[in-house]
Design an enzyme around this catalytic site. Sequence first.
Site, short mmCIF file in Angstrom:
data_model
loop_
_atom_site.label_atom_id
_atom_site.label_comp_id
_atom_site.label_asym_id
_atom_site.label_seq_id
_atom_site.Cartn_x
_atom_site.Cartn_y
_atom_site.Cartn_z
N LYS A 132 -2.70 26.79 -2.66
CA LYS A 132 -2.73 27.38 -4.01
C LYS A 132 -1.32 27.76 -4.43
O LYS A 132 -0.55 28.30 -3.62
CB LYS A 132 -3.65 28.61 -4.00
CG LYS A 132 -3.91 29.22 -5.38
CD LYS A 132 -4.86 30.42 -5.28
CE LYS A 132 -5.19 31.01 -6.64
NZ LYS A 132 -6.09 32.18 -6.54
N SER A 164 -10.01 32.00 -9.73
CA SER A 164 -8.77 31.42 -10.18
C SER A 164 -8.29 30.25 -9.33
O SER A 164 -7.43 29.49 -9.77
CB SER A 164 -7.68 32.49 -10.19
OG SER A 164 -7.42 32.94 -8.87
N SER A 185 -11.99 34.87 -6.45
CA SER A 185 -11.23 33.67 -6.80
C SER A 185 -11.30 32.53 -5.79
O SER A 185 -10.81 31.44 -6.06
CB SER A 185 -9.76 34.03 -7.04
OG SER A 185 -9.60 34.63 -8.30
#
Lengths: 99, 459
Positions: B59, B134, B158
């Site tokens: 990420k 997210s 997330s």
Amino acid sequence: MPIDVKTVKKIADLAKLSLTSAELEQYSTQLEKIVDYVEQLQKLDTSQVQPLAQVHDTTNVMRPDEVKPSLNPDEVFQNAPARQANYFVVPKVIKGTTA
Amino acid sequence: MSASAFLTRVQELNRRLEANPYNAFINLVPDLLPAAERLDAKLCSGNAGPLAGYTVGIKDNICVKGLPTTCGSKMLAQFIPPYNATVVERILSADGLLVGKTNLDEFAMGSSTEYSAFGTVRNPHDEKRVPGGSSGGSAAAVAGGLIDVALGSDTGGSIRQPAALCGIVGLKPTYGRVSRYGLVAFASSLDQIGTFSRTVADSALLLQIISGKDPLDATSMAEPVPDFRASLNKPVDGLCIGIPKEYFVPGLESEIEQRTHSCQEFLAESGLTIKTISLPHTQYAIATYYIIATAEASSNLARYDGIRYGLSQTNSDLDLLYRQTRHAGFGPEVTRRIVLGTYVLSAGYYDAYYDKAQRVRRLIKEDFVNAFQEVDVILTPTTPTTAFPIGEKINDPLAMYLSDIFTVPASLAGVPALSLPIGKSSSGLPIGCQLIGNYFAEETILRLAHYIERNYLCQ
């Protein structure tokens, strides 16, 4: 609770954010809705409850103060907008003197 | 897998990545093949690490030395970290092949990956729908078969929410289980790095590699790390599963409710004890979370001032430099959260909001502490709905926040939780269930998830 444009402007100033008048209007409407929603917490009696800042209730985590390798300054400063030797350059903040 | 098969797979991956499917990646590792050849040679010689043969996505709020770490923000579009996050060091030491940095909502603030400055991520099951967020890029890249595993970060859901919406396994470990050195901070009392994978066994493997105390992160815990993979096939009978009644509320899609109940019945038939429990403060979790998370974010994001790194709008006036840099660098959701967080911390409102939320947080934590006196694992739906259409919630922040309603409580308590795919809706969209464990009991939820994955038939 009503959150007017003036309040959002004051808060944005505290957070060092420049917002346009359209943004101030939009955030004021949206924040009012969010703050109305979080108001529901007031229904709970928490007078006998201690605030929780972090979940493990650990206190200070200490370590020996030992010299260890640190990051290479050239690699660190490659991200800096302005560098002079091993310093970050900032605009002058002291008024009324010459450089 | 044989070594040459790995190299062939990476060459195929290279071709697929040219089109950046699902807009899952923000930046790719240049020259994937030399590293793949080096790992291939290690696989041939038989002395490769445990992640050799795995392709890994990171990420883009986790630092990889020499690659941009943008956080999905214009603020950090050009930022090149001078060091690796501890989790990245560990993945490299274990011979994982880093493929690239995955797309995310700006600074990990969002539930749909529509708030990225680098464009919306699309759900591999239906490209007109969001992947969740997210960590939407990590979820889409793993679900779409681009990479084997990925790292994400989970502050209020997330990892688990996008895993559920994309039909894969997503694990948020206990707060403190995994070092956050090199993770860009959002809400420090909640942020935790975790895993995405297509199988429970791969999550156990990746968790094994990244877990444990790190001297570079004072909030990482010294708790012993068990052998997660060795425990996967241990028996699950004897486990007691709690079903919290507060999670079956209006707004929960009926197909998700039915699927969760069907999974619960399967566990009962398998000889596990099922118990209805109560987590009485669940309804206050979202309000508590959006006060605490935004307050911490407003403080953490004060560092983006245009002086040391990141975007800078040059100005001879320091105050204007700050303001113009922050206005130009932050997108709307991040700005909204900084304003809300500053508001709840400001004079006159601190007690009513921030202090109040911290007290309610203790009540939510105690709900879990009490529940785990009675049960081993708590089973819930992961999300109230399946993947929603792109654009549906983008202009209604509160509706977007409510999509995290079932994941936020475990984040506030700091307990580990895993989202597991348990089938699809009649329209073909993935459904996930959430297994929540006691502090540091990842081994238990992985073992139960592995059992469900192996034995519960999903149509």
